[in-house]
Write a protein that holds these residues in place. Structure first.
Motif, PDB file in Angstrom:
ATOM      1  N   ASN A 125     -12.590   6.673  -2.029  1.00 14.42           N
ATOM      2  CA  ASN A 125     -13.651   5.705  -1.736  1.00 14.42           C
ATOM      3  C   ASN A 125     -13.078   4.307  -1.632  1.00 14.42           C
ATOM      4  N   LEU A 126     -12.039   4.056  -2.444  1.00 13.39           N
ATOM      5  CA  LEU A 126     -11.425   2.725  -2.459  1.00 13.39           C
ATOM      6  C   LEU A 126      -9.913   2.861  -2.509  1.00 13.39           C
ATOM      7  N   TYR A 127      -9.230   2.214  -1.554  1.00 12.23           N
ATOM      8  CA  TYR A 127      -7.755   2.198  -1.539  1.00 12.23           C
ATOM      9  C   TYR A 127      -7.313   0.749  -1.605  1.00 12.23           C
ATOM     10  N   ILE A 128      -6.498   0.417  -2.591  1.00 13.33           N
ATOM     11  CA  ILE A 128      -6.017  -0.960  -2.741  1.00 13.33           C
ATOM     12  C   ILE A 128      -4.518  -0.973  -2.472  1.00 13.33           C
ATOM     13  N   ALA A 129      -4.106  -1.659  -1.396  1.00 10.46           N
ATOM     14  CA  ALA A 129      -2.696  -1.722  -1.016  1.00 10.46           C
ATOM     15  C   ALA A 129      -2.125  -3.054  -1.458  1.00 10.46           C
ATOM     16  N   VAL A 130      -1.119  -3.012  -2.310  1.00 12.73           N
ATOM     17  CA  VAL A 130      -0.552  -4.238  -2.877  1.00 12.73           C
ATOM     18  C   VAL A 130       0.908  -4.376  -2.446  1.00 12.73           C
ATOM     19  N   GLY A 131       1.221  -5.454  -1.732  1.00 15.38           N
ATOM     20  CA  GLY A 131       2.610  -5.654  -1.306  1.00 15.38           C
ATOM     21  C   GLY A 131       3.093  -4.576  -0.360  1.00 15.38           C
ATOM     22  N   ILE A 132       2.174  -4.110   0.477  1.00 17.15           N
ATOM     23  CA  ILE A 132       2.487  -3.081   1.483  1.00 17.15           C
ATOM     24  C   ILE A 132       2.194  -3.679   2.857  1.00 17.15           C
ATOM     25  N   SER A 133       3.157  -3.560   3.797  1.00 12.87           N
ATOM     26  CA  SER A 133       2.980  -4.241   5.083  1.00 12.87           C
ATOM     27  C   SER A 133       1.990  -3.525   5.995  1.00 12.87           C
ATOM     28  N   GLY A 134       1.916  -2.192   5.885  1.00 23.46           N
ATOM     29  CA  GLY A 134       0.991  -1.449   6.737  1.00 23.46           C
ATOM     30  C   GLY A 134       1.654  -0.828   7.946  1.00 23.46           C
ATOM     31  N   ALA A 135       2.861  -0.275   7.748  1.00 22.00           N
ATOM     32  CA  ALA A 135       3.535   0.462   8.827  1.00 22.00           C
ATOM     33  C   ALA A 135       2.685   1.667   9.208  1.00 22.00           C
ATOM     34  N   ILE A 136       2.793   2.041  10.484  1.00 27.30           N
ATOM     35  CA  ILE A 136       1.982   3.146  10.995  1.00 27.30           C
ATOM     36  C   ILE A 136       2.144   4.412  10.145  1.00 27.30           C
ATOM     37  N   GLN A 137       3.375   4.633   9.638  1.00 21.62           N
ATOM     38  CA  GLN A 137       3.607   5.849   8.837  1.00 21.62           C
ATOM     39  C   GLN A 137       2.876   5.776   7.505  1.00 21.62           C
ATOM     40  N   HIS A 138       2.667   4.577   6.997  1.00 16.26           N
ATOM     41  CA  HIS A 138       1.888   4.458   5.759  1.00 16.26           C
ATOM     42  C   HIS A 138       0.400   4.626   6.074  1.00 16.26           C
ATOM     43  N   LEU A 139      -0.056   3.961   7.140  1.00 17.38           N
ATOM     44  CA  LEU A 139      -1.473   4.057   7.514  1.00 17.38           C
ATOM     45  C   LEU A 139      -1.894   5.517   7.722  1.00 17.38           C
ATOM     46  N   ALA A 140      -0.962   6.324   8.251  1.00 16.88           N
ATOM     47  CA  ALA A 140      -1.266   7.739   8.508  1.00 16.88           C
ATOM     48  C   ALA A 140      -1.766   8.438   7.256  1.00 16.88           C
ATOM     49  N   GLY A 141      -1.358   7.952   6.096  1.00 14.27           N
ATOM     50  CA  GLY A 141      -1.727   8.626   4.855  1.00 14.27           C
ATOM     51  C   GLY A 141      -2.929   8.046   4.154  1.00 14.27           C
ATOM     52  N   MET A 142      -3.507   6.938   4.673  1.00 13.26           N
ATOM     53  CA  MET A 142      -4.611   6.321   3.915  1.00 13.26           C
ATOM     54  C   MET A 142      -5.711   5.713   4.759  1.00 13.26           C
ATOM     55  N   LYS A 143      -5.586   5.755   6.092  1.00 12.93           N
ATOM     56  CA  LYS A 143      -6.553   4.991   6.887  1.00 12.93           C
ATOM     57  C   LYS A 143      -7.925   5.648   6.981  1.00 12.93           C
ATOM     58  N   ASP A 144      -8.065   6.849   6.435  1.00 14.29           N
ATOM     59  CA  ASP A 144      -9.399   7.440   6.378  1.00 14.29           C
ATOM     60  C   ASP A 144     -10.104   7.142   5.055  1.00 14.29           C
ATOM     61  N   SER A 145      -9.527   6.254   4.257  1.00 10.91           N
ATOM     62  CA  SER A 145     -10.200   5.833   3.022  1.00 10.91           C
ATOM     63  C   SER A 145     -11.495   5.113   3.387  1.00 10.91           C
ATOM     64  N   LYS A 146     -12.494   5.207   2.493  1.00  8.86           N
ATOM     65  CA  LYS A 146     -13.793   4.610   2.814  1.00  8.86           C
ATOM     66  C   LYS A 146     -13.681   3.091   2.855  1.00  8.86           C
ATOM     67  N   VAL A 147     -13.175   2.511   1.798  1.00  9.99           N
ATOM     68  CA  VAL A 147     -13.019   1.053   1.743  1.00  9.99           C
ATOM     69  C   VAL A 147     -11.546   0.734   1.458  1.00  9.99           C
ATOM     70  N   ILE A 148     -10.976  -0.174   2.242  1.00 12.15           N
ATOM     71  CA  ILE A 148      -9.566  -0.535   2.054  1.00 12.15           C
ATOM     72  C   ILE A 148      -9.454  -2.007   1.667  1.00 12.15           C
ATOM     73  N   VAL A 149      -8.699  -2.264   0.608  1.00 15.62           N
ATOM     74  CA  VAL A 149      -8.398  -3.632   0.182  1.00 15.62           C
ATOM     75  C   VAL A 149      -6.907  -3.850   0.375  1.00 15.62           C
ATOM     76  N   ALA A 150      -6.524  -4.997   0.930  1.00 18.33           N
ATOM     77  CA  ALA A 150      -5.105  -5.319   1.059  1.00 18.33           C
ATOM     78  C   ALA A 150      -4.819  -6.630   0.368  1.00 18.33           C
ATOM     79  N   ILE A 151      -3.775  -6.633  -0.444  1.00 15.34           N
ATOM     80  CA  ILE A 151      -3.311  -7.864  -1.086  1.00 15.34           C
ATOM     81  C   ILE A 151      -1.872  -8.067  -0.648  1.00 15.34           C
ATOM     82  N   ASN A 152      -1.650  -9.149   0.097  1.00 13.08           N
ATOM     83  CA  ASN A 152      -0.328  -9.372   0.683  1.00 13.08           C
ATOM     84  C   ASN A 152      -0.170 -10.858   0.925  1.00 13.08           C
ATOM     85  N   LYS A 153       1.035 -11.380   0.699  1.00 17.53           N
ATOM     86  CA  LYS A 153       1.186 -12.828   0.846  1.00 17.53           C
ATOM     87  C   LYS A 153       1.388 -13.240   2.300  1.00 17.53           C
TER      88      LYS A 153
END
Ligand SMILES: Cc1cc2nc3c(=O)[nH]c(=O)nc-3n(C[C@H](O)[C@H](O)[C@H](O)COP(=O)(O)OP(=O)(O)OC[C@H]3O[C@@H](n4cnc5c(N)ncnc54)[C@H](O)[C@@H]3O)c2cc1C
Ligand SMILES: Nc1ncnc2c1ncn2[C@@H]1O[C@H](COP(=O)(O)O)[C@@H](O)[C@H]1O
Lengths: 313, 249
Positions: free
Chosen positions: A252-280
């Motif tokens: 329901n909630l995926y929080i990505a911290v210090g993750i750039s969001g490469a396509i290979q990472h997105l493949a494993g989480m982009k169907d999450s209901k709500v996505i939070v990203a924390i990145n500088k």
């Protein structure tokens, strides 16, 4: 038509992935058998008999099946497969190592990691790291399929009343010997079935810093995941990896911290209901798919988040 | 010991793939191709085994269109000894590839076949397991550590719960995972040398293998797009949104 689901378990408990596979099986046909093969796994069969949607449990209790060796399990499943129209397993490391071996021996082209069922022979599966969805139709007489567990709800574990039928082990050649395992201990929910996941990437800088994410996880009842970069750097164990070649999650909630969001990472989480990203880095691609983006240094943001979660709503 | 390494030509992992507008597949024309990253790891491991004296010869094999030769050449430039191209224009499924590889294994009689755990185009994760099934050999899938011994090979596997150690009776199949090694870059002199290394050519008919597909691709579409949401600027704002708006905590 009837469907055989291969249960994944550790001889003590059934894994949730099995329940997702049972739901997928039920979308194909109402006649669903569950194979519980293991050693000293009678309790697992009892536990499984109350899963909703299962007609019959096939229980095989034999030392050869203690460790999920595909060399040992494959002759058993191959022998059973001929009585079914479909054989399903979760697309976990268990299902992925077993089912293709069986498929080859049956001269069947397995269909991997399906995310949708259109009919008894037509299925949808992600390809190219989820950049495309293929609808495929099988012409094989028996269909062997692995299930993307996040795409199917877990079948309820109460209310079923399946009969348990004991079956015989099938002789297998001694090709492989299990030497041991190093399982990652965790008190937190399983990554692939958790309702909330908080993952860290290369930006975490060290394994010790993951303690910050663990504290948030414990407040939220979340599982902790990671990007490949964080695993490769040795911050966390391999089984934390989320992505094309790691685990697929859809909480329901995926929080990505210090993750750039490469396509290979997105493949494993982009169907999450709500996505939070924390990145500088405000240009980080993860923000293109995040429902809530917070451009911030994680070393100040995460302690602030922890404090905010403690504050009264 | 001879090591056989099946390698696949795929769209480069850094390229954003595009679905064709007629929904027949993804665009492959004028797209940068490369060796599947997992196959590179397999080639690297074979070279390390040879450098350690545990392997004598490294044979690469690929099945696909004529341009797949380039993939063989890049593996030869890394340090493999020779290549085999099984040329076909048919879109190959893992079962067909496994059957072709079985025929090559029967000719070459390797002590170890090292494959990638997954090709990043179809994401099937099947071929090594299928080859092991067809040959009735032992298999270590998703391997992050490998040691050869007398008559056996010990591997560490990356599984969902952590790591698992298994001893495989030789000859064996191993499919490699990301953390087994870091593949080397080919040096310019080695790229030149690779041009002279031999490549044998076969067709599926030569090997007596039928490769007609079993699965029909009805359509290939783009997944539903996800829109970027809003930016927040404080922890309090984020928690507020997650509680009141998204209602997920
Ligand atoms: C065959 C193949 C398979 C792969 N499979 C996977 C897979 O399954 N899963 C996966 O995740 N990747 C996978 N990858 C790797 C993927 O391509 C990326 O390299 C990886 O996901 C990058 O991880 P990262 O985002 O943690 O690191 P980076 O890309 O380095 O990003 C780090 C981010 O942290 C941010 N940051 C740094 N410091 C801070 C700070 N103090 N505060 C806030 N933000 C900060 C930076 O701005 C940056 O955006 C695969 C690659 C290949 C080729
Ligand atoms: N056409 C091919 N030619 C040679 N090897 C292949 C081919 N397709 C797949 N393989 C091998 O099988 C592995 C797994 O691929 P797949 O089962 O398609 O995910 C790859 O990493 C290769 O080692």
């Amino acid at each position: 038509m009837s469907v055989l689901v291969i249960a994944e378990h550790d001889n003590a408990e059934v894994r949730t992935a099995t329940l997702n596979a049972v739901t997928a099986a039920g979308e194909i046909d109402t006649d669903v058998d569950l194979l519980v093969a293991g050693s000293g796994c009678g309790g697992v069969a009892d536990e499984c008999s109350s899963i909703q949607g299962v007609t019959r449990i096939l229980l095989v209790d034999d030392p050869a099946y203690e460790h999920d060796l595909p060399e040992n399990l494959s002759p058993l499943v191959q022998g059973l497969a001929e009585r079914y129209s479909h054989v399903l397993a979760p697309a976990s490391t268990f299902g992925k190592s077993l089912l293709p071996r069986v498929a080859a021996r049956l001269d069947v082209q397995q269909i991997s990691d399906i995310s949708d069922i259109e009919s008894s022979d037509t299925f949808v599966r992600p390809i190219y790291a989820g950049n495309a969805l293929a609808t495929v139709q099988s012409t094989d007489s028996v269909k062997l399929i692995t299930i993307r567990t996040t795409a199917f709800d877990a079948a309820p574990t109460e209310g079923g009343d399946a009969a348990i039928e004991k079956i015989e082990a099938v002789p297998c050649p001694a090709l492989a010997e299990f030497l041991g395992q190093e399982l990652t201990p965790s008190e937190r929910p399983e990554l692939t079935s958790a309702g909330i996941v908080i993952s860290g990437g290369r930006g975490m800088q060290s394994g010790e810093n993951f303690a910050m994410l663990e504290r948030i996880a414990d407040k939220l009842g979340a599982a902790v995941g990671a990007s490949r970069a964080a695993v490769d750097a040795g911050y966390v164990p391999n089984d934390y990896q989320v992505g094309q070649t790691g685990k697929v999650v859809a909480p329901n909630l995926y929080i990505a911290v210090g993750i750039s969001g490469a396509i290979q990472h997105l493949a494993g989480m982009k169907d999450s209901k709500v996505i939070v990203a924390i990145n500088k880095d405000e240009e980080a691609p993860i923000f293109q798919i995040a429902d809530y983006g917070w451009v911030a240094d994680l070393f100040t943001a995460i302690p602030e988040l922890e404090a905010a979660l403690d504050a009264d709503p | 010991m001879k090591v056989l390494v099946p390698v696949k030509r795929v769209i480069d992992a850094n390229i954003k793939v595009r679905v064709k507008s007629d929904q027949s597949g993804v665009e492959l024309n004028n797209v940068k191709m490369a060796m599947n990253p997992f196959c590179e790891i397999a080639v690297e491991e074979a070279i390390r085994l040879k450098e350690a004296g545990a392997a004598e010869e490294i044979v690469l094999v690929t099945a696909g269109i004529r341009q797949s030769q380039e993939t063989l050449r890049s593996g030869l430039a890394m340090g493999a000894d020779r290549g085999i191209l099984i040329e076909t224009d048919e879109a190959l499924e893992p079962l067909a590839v496994a059957k072709l590889l079985k025929a090559v294994v029967e000719r070459e009689e390797p002590g170890l076949v090292l494959l990638g755990k997954q090709a990043i185009d179809g994401d099937n994760n099947q071929t090594g397991q299928m080859l092991a099934g067809l040959l009735n050999w032992s298999i270590g899938s998703f391997v992050s550590k490998l040691e050869t011994g007398d008559g056996s090979i010990s591997v560490v596997r990356e599984v969902d719960g952590g790591l698992e150690k298994v001893r495989l009776k030789s000859p064996a199949i191993v499919t490699v995972d990301l953390r087994l090694n870091e593949p080397r870059y080919a040096s310019l002199p080695n790229i030149m040398k690779a041009k002279k290394k031999p490549i044998d050519m076969f067709t599926p008919e030569d090997l007596g293998v039928g490769v007609a597909p079993r699965v029909t691709v009805l359509k290939v579409v783009e997944p539903p797009a996800r829109d970027a949401g809003v930016k927040v600027s404080s922890a309090a704002e984020l928690v507020e949104k997650l509680r009141q708006e998204a209602k997920v905590i």
